[in-house]
Write a protein that holds these residues in place. Structure first.
Motif, PDB file in Angstrom:
ATOM      1  N   ASP A 123      41.018  23.191   3.631  1.00  0.00           N
ATOM      2  CA  ASP A 123      42.387  23.398   4.082  1.00  0.00           C
ATOM      3  C   ASP A 123      43.283  22.286   3.545  1.00  0.00           C
ATOM      4  OD1 ASP A 123      42.031  21.172   5.715  1.00  0.00           O
ATOM      5  OD2 ASP A 123      42.176  22.259   7.604  1.00  0.00           O
ATOM      6  N   SER A 124      44.536  22.270   3.987  1.00  0.00           N
ATOM      7  CA  SER A 124      45.495  21.295   3.473  1.00  0.00           C
ATOM      8  C   SER A 124      45.093  19.861   3.796  1.00  0.00           C
ATOM      9  CB  SER A 124      46.888  21.590   4.020  1.00  0.00           C
ATOM     10  OG  SER A 124      46.887  21.546   5.430  1.00  0.00           O
ATOM     11  N   THR A 125      44.407  19.664   4.908  1.00  0.00           N
ATOM     12  CA  THR A 125      43.940  18.319   5.251  1.00  0.00           C
ATOM     13  C   THR A 125      42.916  17.850   4.218  1.00  0.00           C
ATOM     14  OG1 THR A 125      44.202  18.913   7.577  1.00  0.00           O
ATOM     15  CG2 THR A 125      43.009  16.889   7.107  1.00  0.00           C
ATOM     16  N   GLY A 126      42.003  18.741   3.862  1.00  0.00           N
ATOM     17  CA  GLY A 126      41.005  18.421   2.841  1.00  0.00           C
ATOM     18  C   GLY A 126      41.643  18.146   1.493  1.00  0.00           C
ATOM     19  N   LEU A 127      42.633  18.958   1.125  1.00  0.00           N
ATOM     20  CA  LEU A 127      43.344  18.718  -0.136  1.00  0.00           C
ATOM     21  C   LEU A 127      44.030  17.358  -0.108  1.00  0.00           C
ATOM     22  CD1 LEU A 127      44.982  22.230  -0.739  1.00  0.00           C
ATOM     23  CD2 LEU A 127      42.945  21.286  -1.847  1.00  0.00           C
ATOM     24  N   GLY A 128      44.601  17.013   1.040  1.00  0.00           N
ATOM     25  CA  GLY A 128      45.256  15.714   1.181  1.00  0.00           C
ATOM     26  C   GLY A 128      44.291  14.555   1.001  1.00  0.00           C
ATOM     27  N   VAL A 129      43.072  14.693   1.496  1.00  0.00           N
ATOM     28  CA  VAL A 129      42.056  13.649   1.332  1.00  0.00           C
ATOM     29  C   VAL A 129      41.708  13.482  -0.144  1.00  0.00           C
ATOM     30  CG1 VAL A 129      39.640  13.059   1.788  1.00  0.00           C
ATOM     31  CG2 VAL A 129      41.114  13.823   3.649  1.00  0.00           C
ATOM     32  N   LEU A 130      41.547  14.598  -0.854  1.00  0.00           N
ATOM     33  CA  LEU A 130      41.230  14.526  -2.281  1.00  0.00           C
ATOM     34  C   LEU A 130      42.371  13.882  -3.068  1.00  0.00           C
ATOM     35  CD1 LEU A 130      39.534  18.003  -2.880  1.00  0.00           C
ATOM     36  CD2 LEU A 130      38.446  15.804  -2.423  1.00  0.00           C
ATOM     37  N   ILE A 131      43.604  14.258  -2.745  1.00  0.00           N
ATOM     38  CA  ILE A 131      44.769  13.670  -3.419  1.00  0.00           C
ATOM     39  C   ILE A 131      44.862  12.180  -3.117  1.00  0.00           C
ATOM     40  CG2 ILE A 131      47.294  13.669  -3.488  1.00  0.00           C
ATOM     41  CD1 ILE A 131      47.090  16.739  -2.907  1.00  0.00           C
ATOM     42  N   GLY A 132      44.614  11.804  -1.859  1.00  0.00           N
ATOM     43  CA  GLY A 132      44.641  10.385  -1.486  1.00  0.00           C
ATOM     44  C   GLY A 132      43.601   9.585  -2.252  1.00  0.00           C
ATOM     45  N   GLY A 133      42.413  10.148  -2.409  1.00  0.00           N
ATOM     46  CA  GLY A 133      41.375   9.480  -3.188  1.00  0.00           C
ATOM     47  C   GLY A 133      41.782   9.327  -4.639  1.00  0.00           C
ATOM     48  N   LEU A 134      42.382  10.361  -5.207  1.00  0.00           N
ATOM     49  CA  LEU A 134      42.843  10.301  -6.594  1.00  0.00           C
ATOM     50  C   LEU A 134      43.911   9.224  -6.768  1.00  0.00           C
ATOM     51  CD1 LEU A 134      42.893  11.479  -9.482  1.00  0.00           C
ATOM     52  CD2 LEU A 134      44.634  13.083  -8.675  1.00  0.00           C
ATOM     53  N   LYS A 135      44.852   9.159  -5.832  1.00  0.00           N
ATOM     54  CA  LYS A 135      45.903   8.139  -5.920  1.00  0.00           C
ATOM     55  C   LYS A 135      45.309   6.729  -5.879  1.00  0.00           C
ATOM     56  CE  LYS A 135      49.906   9.068  -3.714  1.00  0.00           C
ATOM     57  NZ  LYS A 135      50.791   9.474  -2.596  1.00  0.00           N
ATOM     58  N   ARG A 136      44.325   6.544  -5.021  1.00  0.00           N
ATOM     59  CA  ARG A 136      43.724   5.202  -4.892  1.00  0.00           C
ATOM     60  C   ARG A 136      42.968   4.793  -6.151  1.00  0.00           C
ATOM     61  NH1 ARG A 136      40.445   3.808   0.155  1.00  0.00           N
ATOM     62  NH2 ARG A 136      40.575   1.799  -0.884  1.00  0.00           N
ATOM     63  N   VAL A 137      42.218   5.716  -6.761  1.00  0.00           N
ATOM     64  CA  VAL A 137      41.476   5.328  -7.972  1.00  0.00           C
ATOM     65  C   VAL A 137      42.419   5.134  -9.152  1.00  0.00           C
ATOM     66  CG1 VAL A 137      39.311   6.387  -7.232  1.00  0.00           C
ATOM     67  CG2 VAL A 137      40.842   7.681  -8.697  1.00  0.00           C
ATOM     68  N   ARG A 138      43.497   5.899  -9.193  1.00  0.00           N
ATOM     69  CA  ARG A 138      44.460   5.728 -10.293  1.00  0.00           C
ATOM     70  C   ARG A 138      45.152   4.372 -10.230  1.00  0.00           C
ATOM     71  NH1 ARG A 138      47.414  11.558 -11.371  1.00  0.00           N
ATOM     72  NH2 ARG A 138      45.652  12.488 -12.480  1.00  0.00           N
ATOM     73  N   GLU A 139      45.294   3.809  -9.041  1.00  0.00           N
ATOM     74  CA  GLU A 139      45.861   2.465  -8.909  1.00  0.00           C
ATOM     75  C   GLU A 139      45.018   1.429  -9.645  1.00  0.00           C
ATOM     76  OE1 GLU A 139      46.070   1.810  -4.691  1.00  0.00           O
ATOM     77  OE2 GLU A 139      47.772   3.166  -4.424  1.00  0.00           O
ATOM     78  N   HIS A 140      43.755   1.753  -9.862  1.00  0.00           N
ATOM     79  CA  HIS A 140      42.822   0.851 -10.543  1.00  0.00           C
ATOM     80  C   HIS A 140      42.444   1.377 -11.926  1.00  0.00           C
ATOM     81  CE1 HIS A 140      42.257  -1.460  -6.841  1.00  0.00           C
ATOM     82  NE2 HIS A 140      42.227  -0.301  -6.212  1.00  0.00           N
TER      83      HIS A 140
END
Length: 180
Positions: A123-140
């Motif tokens: 669901d949208s919560t799960g998609l949000g978790v995946l997007i949050g993970g992507l944002k965090r790794v892209r910072e590095h």
């Protein structure tokens, strides 16, 4: 607030509401649950004649075992970690996925393959978790690739436009190779 931000919020809330309705009224086979539907008064009545109903309290409803999730992490090579998820990623189970991704990222793993082959629902919560993970790794300077073979799950990524920000692959080997 921009139009795109408003649209994203509306889409997320709409997906969450739809997911809630489907979870309450649909079986795993995608049919309306006869047990739940039989309790509804489906006869046509004028609005003024309808009896008030009690609100549905989802917190008091028993959760079935089908709502559980499995998350396992393993190293694919020196740089890439694979996060294999099975079950349903929803408002109840997404914290477990978020914690697993957070531990990896906090530990310095910035190249991740998230294997969604065994995921039946997101669901949208799960998609949000995946997007949050992507944002965090892209910072590095890192990246996240997804393994997605289910047409239903893939369709969610297509509809939401997330195919443009995630690398989506048909198998784990090609997802890992793309990060090397």
């Amino acid at each position: 607030m921009t139009w795109q931000e408003i649209r994203a919020i509306v889409l997320e809330r709409s997906l969450a509401t739809l997911a809630l309705v489907l979870r309450v009224f649909m079986t795993e086979e995608g049919k309306f649950s006869p047990r739940l539907v039989s309790g509804l008064n489906l006869q046509s009545k004028r609005a003024s004649q309808r009896q008030p109903t009690n609100e549905l309290d989802l917190n008091k409803m028993p959760r079935s075992e089908s709502l559980d999730i499995t998350v396992s992490v393993r190293k694919a090579n020196d740089q890439v970690h694979v996060v294999e998820i099975g079950g349903e990623i929803d408002v109840y189970t997404s914290p477990k996925v978020k914690d697993a991704l957070g531990e990896l990222i906090d530990g310095g793993s910035y190249y991740l393959v998230i294997n969604l082959e065994k995921v039946r629902y997101i669901d949208s919560t799960g998609l949000g978790v995946l997007i949050g993970g992507l944002k965090r790794v892209r910072e590095h300077g890192g990246s996240v690739n997804l393994v997605c073979v289910s047409p239903q799950i893939r369709k969610i990524f297509d509809i939401t436009g997330l195919v443009k920000i995630f690398g989506i692959f048909p198998d784990e080997q090609s997802a890992v190779s793309a990060l090397a």
